[in-house]
Design a protein around this motif. Structure first.
Motif, PDB file in Angstrom:
ATOM      1  N   THR A  15      51.557  34.750 -24.219  1.00 36.54           N
ATOM      2  CA  THR A  15      50.138  35.102 -24.215  1.00 36.54           C
ATOM      3  C   THR A  15      49.890  36.393 -24.996  1.00 36.54           C
ATOM      4  O   THR A  15      50.647  37.358 -24.838  1.00 36.54           O
ATOM      5  CB  THR A  15      49.680  35.300 -22.754  1.00 36.54           C
ATOM      6  N   ASN A  16      48.855  36.385 -25.814  1.00 35.31           N
ATOM      7  CA  ASN A  16      48.420  37.548 -26.598  1.00 35.31           C
ATOM      8  C   ASN A  16      49.331  37.890 -27.782  1.00 35.31           C
ATOM      9  O   ASN A  16      49.171  38.949 -28.397  1.00 35.31           O
ATOM     10  CB  ASN A  16      48.222  38.797 -25.724  1.00 35.31           C
ATOM     11  N   ALA A  17      50.285  37.032 -28.086  1.00 36.76           N
ATOM     12  CA  ALA A  17      51.053  37.229 -29.321  1.00 36.76           C
ATOM     13  C   ALA A  17      50.127  36.907 -30.497  1.00 36.76           C
ATOM     14  O   ALA A  17      49.270  36.035 -30.396  1.00 36.76           O
ATOM     15  CB  ALA A  17      52.262  36.311 -29.349  1.00 36.76           C
ATOM     16  N   GLY A  18      50.309  37.618 -31.573  1.00 28.03           N
ATOM     17  CA  GLY A  18      49.460  37.398 -32.749  1.00 28.03           C
ATOM     18  C   GLY A  18      48.204  38.253 -32.683  1.00 28.03           C
ATOM     19  O   GLY A  18      47.988  38.995 -31.708  1.00 28.03           O
ATOM     20  N   GLY A  19      47.403  38.178 -33.718  1.00 24.87           N
ATOM     21  CA  GLY A  19      46.174  38.979 -33.766  1.00 24.87           C
ATOM     22  C   GLY A  19      46.489  40.455 -33.682  1.00 24.87           C
ATOM     23  O   GLY A  19      47.255  40.973 -34.489  1.00 24.87           O
ATOM     24  N   SER A  20      45.961  41.129 -32.640  1.00 23.72           N
ATOM     25  CA  SER A  20      46.244  42.572 -32.506  1.00 23.72           C
ATOM     26  C   SER A  20      47.526  42.811 -31.699  1.00 23.72           C
ATOM     27  O   SER A  20      47.963  43.939 -31.549  1.00 23.72           O
ATOM     28  CB  SER A  20      45.084  43.271 -31.813  1.00 23.72           C
ATOM     29  N   TRP A  21      48.081  41.753 -31.179  1.00 28.39           N
ATOM     30  CA  TRP A  21      49.331  41.810 -30.406  1.00 28.39           C
ATOM     31  C   TRP A  21      49.214  42.747 -29.201  1.00 28.39           C
ATOM     32  O   TRP A  21      50.220  43.259 -28.717  1.00 28.39           O
ATOM     33  CB  TRP A  21      50.522  42.255 -31.278  1.00 28.39           C
ATOM     34  N   THR A  22      48.025  42.994 -28.701  1.00 30.61           N
ATOM     35  CA  THR A  22      47.886  43.877 -27.533  1.00 30.61           C
ATOM     36  C   THR A  22      47.821  43.034 -26.265  1.00 30.61           C
ATOM     37  O   THR A  22      47.397  41.882 -26.289  1.00 30.61           O
ATOM     38  CB  THR A  22      46.611  44.739 -27.622  1.00 30.61           C
ATOM     39  N   GLY A  23      48.252  43.644 -25.156  1.00 29.81           N
ATOM     40  CA  GLY A  23      48.160  42.984 -23.856  1.00 29.81           C
ATOM     41  C   GLY A  23      49.213  41.915 -23.626  1.00 29.81           C
ATOM     42  O   GLY A  23      49.053  41.058 -22.750  1.00 29.81           O
ATOM     43  N   GLN A  24      50.311  41.957 -24.366  1.00 28.50           N
ATOM     44  CA  GLN A  24      51.396  40.990 -24.095  1.00 28.50           C
ATOM     45  C   GLN A  24      52.245  41.480 -22.926  1.00 28.50           C
ATOM     46  O   GLN A  24      52.381  42.679 -22.723  1.00 28.50           O
ATOM     47  CB  GLN A  24      52.347  40.905 -25.292  1.00 28.50           C
ATOM     48  N   ASP A  25      52.858  40.542 -22.207  1.00 29.65           N
ATOM     49  CA  ASP A  25      53.821  40.984 -21.186  1.00 29.65           C
ATOM     50  C   ASP A  25      55.220  40.390 -21.420  1.00 29.65           C
ATOM     51  O   ASP A  25      56.138  40.697 -20.689  1.00 29.65           O
ATOM     52  CB  ASP A  25      53.319  40.652 -19.779  1.00 29.65           C
ATOM     53  N   PHE A  26      55.369  39.566 -22.405  1.00 29.52           N
ATOM     54  CA  PHE A  26      56.666  38.962 -22.786  1.00 29.52           C
ATOM     55  C   PHE A  26      57.249  38.040 -21.729  1.00 29.52           C
ATOM     56  O   PHE A  26      58.417  37.659 -21.795  1.00 29.52           O
ATOM     57  CB  PHE A  26      57.694  40.023 -23.208  1.00 29.52           C
ATOM     58  N   LEU A  27      56.437  37.739 -20.702  1.00 31.03           N
ATOM     59  CA  LEU A  27      56.908  36.813 -19.672  1.00 31.03           C
ATOM     60  C   LEU A  27      55.972  35.630 -19.484  1.00 31.03           C
ATOM     61  O   LEU A  27      56.386  34.593 -18.978  1.00 31.03           O
ATOM     62  CB  LEU A  27      57.079  37.549 -18.327  1.00 31.03           C
ATOM     63  N   THR A  28      54.719  35.775 -19.883  1.00 32.09           N
ATOM     64  CA  THR A  28      53.749  34.704 -19.623  1.00 32.09           C
ATOM     65  C   THR A  28      53.577  33.825 -20.854  1.00 32.09           C
ATOM     66  O   THR A  28      53.113  34.295 -21.889  1.00 32.09           O
ATOM     67  CB  THR A  28      52.373  35.294 -19.234  1.00 32.09           C
ATOM     68  N   PRO A  29      53.963  32.550 -20.733  1.00 28.99           N
ATOM     69  CA  PRO A  29      53.805  31.666 -21.889  1.00 28.99           C
ATOM     70  C   PRO A  29      52.342  31.249 -22.087  1.00 28.99           C
ATOM     71  O   PRO A  29      51.545  31.308 -21.155  1.00 28.99           O
ATOM     72  CB  PRO A  29      54.655  30.446 -21.542  1.00 28.99           C
ATOM     73  N   ARG A  30      52.042  30.840 -23.296  1.00 30.11           N
ATOM     74  CA  ARG A  30      50.723  30.270 -23.604  1.00 30.11           C
ATOM     75  C   ARG A  30      50.528  28.960 -22.836  1.00 30.11           C
ATOM     76  O   ARG A  30      51.496  28.288 -22.487  1.00 30.11           O
ATOM     77  CB  ARG A  30      50.677  29.943 -25.100  1.00 30.11           C
ATOM     78  N   ASP A  31      49.262  28.568 -22.644  1.00 31.36           N
ATOM     79  CA  ASP A  31      48.963  27.326 -21.908  1.00 31.36           C
ATOM     80  C   ASP A  31      49.588  26.101 -22.565  1.00 31.36           C
ATOM     81  O   ASP A  31      49.985  25.157 -21.882  1.00 31.36           O
ATOM     82  CB  ASP A  31      47.441  27.121 -21.828  1.00 31.36           C
ATOM     83  N   ASP A  32      49.641  26.113 -23.903  1.00 31.04           N
ATOM     84  CA  ASP A  32      50.186  24.926 -24.584  1.00 31.04           C
ATOM     85  C   ASP A  32      51.687  25.062 -24.862  1.00 31.04           C
ATOM     86  O   ASP A  32      52.251  24.316 -25.655  1.00 31.04           O
ATOM     87  CB  ASP A  32      49.417  24.639 -25.885  1.00 31.04           C
ATOM     88  N   PHE A  33      52.323  26.051 -24.232  1.00 34.05           N
ATOM     89  CA  PHE A  33      53.771  26.216 -24.384  1.00 34.05           C
ATOM     90  C   PHE A  33      54.394  26.163 -22.991  1.00 34.05           C
ATOM     91  O   PHE A  33      54.357  27.133 -22.229  1.00 34.05           O
ATOM     92  CB  PHE A  33      54.090  27.549 -25.075  1.00 34.05           C
ATOM     93  N   ASP A  34      54.965  25.026 -22.652  1.00 35.25           N
ATOM     94  CA  ASP A  34      55.548  24.810 -21.325  1.00 35.25           C
ATOM     95  C   ASP A  34      56.994  25.326 -21.362  1.00 35.25           C
ATOM     96  O   ASP A  34      57.917  24.594 -21.709  1.00 35.25           O
ATOM     97  CB  ASP A  34      55.480  23.303 -21.017  1.00 35.25           C
TER      98      ASP A  34
END
Ligand code: NOJ
Ligand code: CA
Length: 678
Positions: free
Chosen positions: A351-370
């Motif tokens: 989550t939040n990878a790309g764009g401004s790359w802010t607010g990532q936690d490196f543990l929460t996957p995107r909704d479309d990435f199981d």
């Protein structure tokens, strides 16, 4: 390649271990020497002389009786004290011999011999009572020296304000270097060739060829707890450089406590370019493996959702063109299985990878990435997952959560992380150089934390390698190079072809690089960027012998590989080797390198912007016939107009065969040699 000293010891050895070690008894703990100490290499051809001249420690280096490094000053400046470049007296010199053979967990050679003569010179500055040691090691393939401030009263905490190490080299030598810089991308530039006297500043490694055809690399080894060293030319003495350490935000170079040894200042020295690229001197100046269990460290090739992002075919950010979906990751896992690759990277998975790359936690996957499903599918196919941690320079956050992130990865069975520090580096609340003392400490904390959780590291926008992988073999590879991604950018020619003929003798002297070769569809431009990879397809295959990385990417997409006859060469290609030879090389013109795994050799030949024909004797092969599978540019291939065609041929050769390789500008040839039944 290093010889095994004793066959039984070799067979009984475990990875990472020192196999046979002789740290021989001191040849003479001398009393007070005269003001000059000479240390010879084991073969006697290199001589280092250390002298105290007007109270300053100085050194010079001779090879075969000829001066290579003229008298050069040494010393450090500590805040609030008289400079340690003067007023010193030599107290004693203690010598010993080092001779050991060790087996790297992964590497360019299966066995490495570490053989040197060492001398520890103790000095004192009588006016202040400060003691400063100089430790010198002289190998057959170069020298290393480091300063040690022994534990002493009055030096509990102290600050280095400058290091004043000089390298007085031949001003007319040809050199290859990058301008010194403090920015994140200072190492992601193209090497300049220049007369040494015309170089004003340089990152290390800096490489040069003297007029007598001696080859030298200036670099450092074991960079720990200290800033990166760059070089600054002395305006009054052409060819002489002084160490210039990267500053902390407060202007100091290093804040230290108690006994401290600086990184080694190293000169790799040889009579041909291949002597440099084959040298293990930088690794040998590092400490032996610090990890007891290395069974989880696995070198290998990897594939991933990466080039399609770089080419803007898909996106890091979520949306209709998001790259790292469950389905796409599975497609790459299938590719990994077909290619014999060990792992799969998927950038933009969290989550939040790309764009401004802010607010990532490196543990929460995107909704479309199981993530559990991707990991399950990967495991079922014998493939590992590389988690991408693009910190975007939010280093304080990363440090605070590192242990939690890596602990969770370990639970999930993730054993590799690609880190990133693009553009800024905010640590301690301050944006600082990626290469200052605190930044260097950060990268090291990441490697050590990762080791505790059995995680391998591929670090982008991090510090240049200085051989620390000998000690922490989970420090697999890193960027610090103008790699494949540069071909995306508009500008003069992406990476000019000559760069690949320079890198083995410059950037790769420090250690592996994650250049990410293997884009076979060099003209693929789905988003109309108007850029392309500036080589032929065959040259991409040759890079697997020229560049070394124990995590080596096969960077192209599954669809491009499916369509390309060159993919067969990459199937099961090793990423760690039993033996490496740099054969015929002219830095900046062409490079021919061969690497062996088991009984199979892989040879790569590349050229710069010029066509050339090379004659390559196959003396490195063993006895008997070999089947050579030759992947070369086709008769009508040309770098600019027709870069894709590859010609694949098979012939029988022997060690007595001399191959004639016709290389087109920007092109190359890759050959796999397998013993033929006879
Ligand atoms: C730059 C890195 O070198 C590249 O490999 C990566 O894809 C991007 N940053 C995003 O992290
Ligand atoms: Ca980069």
């Amino acid at each position: 390649m290093a010889e095994a000293p004793n066959r039984r010891a070799v067979l009984g050895a475990t990875a990472g271990a020192v196999l046979a070690g002789a740290l021989a008894a001191p040849a003479g703990a001398s009393a007070v020497p005269r003001d000059r100490v000479t240390i010879a290499s084991p073969n006697g051809r290199l001589l280092v002389t250390v002298r105290v001249v007007d109270g300053r420690l100085c050194y010079q280096v001779a090879r075969n009786g000829r001066n290579l490094v003229a008298l050069s000053g040494l010393g450090l400046d500590l805040a609030g004290r008289p400079s340690l470049t003067g007023g010193l007296v030599l107290e004693s010199a203690r010598r010993r011999t080092i001779d050991e053979t060790w087996r790297p967990v992964w590497g360019a050679d299966a066995l490495v011999r570490n053989q040197a003569r060492e001398c520890v010179l103790r000095t004192v500055q009588p006016a202040t009572g400060i003691r400063l040691d100089l430790i010198v090691r002289v190998f057959d393939d170069g020298i290393g020296f480091r300063y040690r401030l022994p534990a002493q009263a009055g030096l509990d905490t102290y600050t280095v304000t400058a290091e004043r190490t000089e390298f007085s080299l031949q001003p007319t030598a040809r050199s290859w270097s990058l301008a010194a810089g403090t920015d994140w991308n200072a190492d992601e530039r193209h090497y300049r060739q220049a007369r040494l006297a015309d170089v004003e500043t340089a990152q290390t490694p800096l490489s040069l060829a003297t007029q007598n055809d001696e080859y030298i690399v200036v670099h450092e080894a074991a960079l720990i707890d200290y800033p990166s060293m760059t070089l600054a030319a002395d305006a009054d003495r052409p060819g002489t450089f002084t160490s210039e350490l990267i500053s902390l935000p407060d202007g100091a170079k290093a804040h230290l406590e108690g006994e401290f040894s600086t990184p080694w200042r190293a000169l790799v020295i040889g009579g041909r370019p291949g002597d440099l690229a084959e040298s293990h001197l930088i690794e040998n100046l590092n400490e032996p493996c610090a990890l007891t269990d290395t069974s989880w460290i696995s070198p290998g090739t990897y594939v991933g959702v990466w080039w399609e992002l770089q080419r803007r075919h898909t996106t890091w950010t979520e949306g209709p063109r998001h790259g790292a979906t469950t389905e796409r990751a599975k497609r790459y896992i299938d590719l990994a299985r077909e290619a014999g690759a060990r792992s799969v990277l998927a950038e933009g998975w969290n989550t939040n990878a790309g764009g401004s790359w802010t607010g990532q936690d490196f543990l929460t996957p995107r909704d479309d990435f199981d993530l559990p499903e991707v990991l399950r599918y990967a495991r079922a196919n014998g493939v590992g997952f590389i988690a991408h941690n693009e910190t975007r320079g939010f280093v304080d956050y990363y440090e605070q959560h590192l242990d939690t992130i890596f602990a969770r990865y370990a639970e999930l069975g993730i054993h590799a992380v690609k880190t990133g520090y693009a553009t800024k580096f905010v640590l301690g609340g301050v944006n600082r150089s990626h290469f200052d003392q605190e930044a260097v400490r950060h990268y090291q904390r990441v490697v050590e934390t990762a080791a505790r959780h059995k995680i391998m590291i591929n670090a982008h926008e991090a510090i240049k390698p200085t051989g620390l992988a000998r000690t922490y073999p989970n420090m697999m590879t890193g960027e610090g190079v103008a790699g494949m991604e540069q071909h995306n950018y508009k500008g003069p020619l992406g990476n000019p072809p000559e760069q690949a003929t320079i890198l083995p003798f410059t950037r790769f002297m420090g250690g592996p690089a994650d250049y990410t070769p293997g884009v076979l569809n060099v003209t693929w431009d789905p988003a109309g960027l108007g850029t392309r990879v500036q080589t032929t397809s065959a040259a991409q295959l040759a890079l697997y012998s020229v560049f070394f990385s124990p995590l080596q990417m096969l960077a192209d997409t599954p669809e491009n590989y499916d369509a390309h006859p060159g993919f067969a060469y990459l199937r099961d290609i090793p990423a760690s080797w039993d033996e490496t030879r740099f054969l015929d090389c002219v830095i900046g013109d062409y490079t021919v390198a061969a690497r062996r795994k088991g009984d199979t050799w892989y040879l790569g030949a590349i050229t710069d912007e010029h066509d050339r024909t090379l004659r390559v004797p196959l003396r490195f092969l063993g006895r008997g016939p070999y089947t050579a599978e030759i992947y070369s540019d086709a008769a009508d291939t040309s770098w600019h107009d027709n870069p894709l065609p590859i010609d694949v041929r098979t012939r029988t050769v022997r060690a007595s065969t001399v191959l004639e390789l016709r290389l087109v500008a920007g092109g190359g040839t890759a050959i796999r040699f397998r013993p033929a039944p006879h």
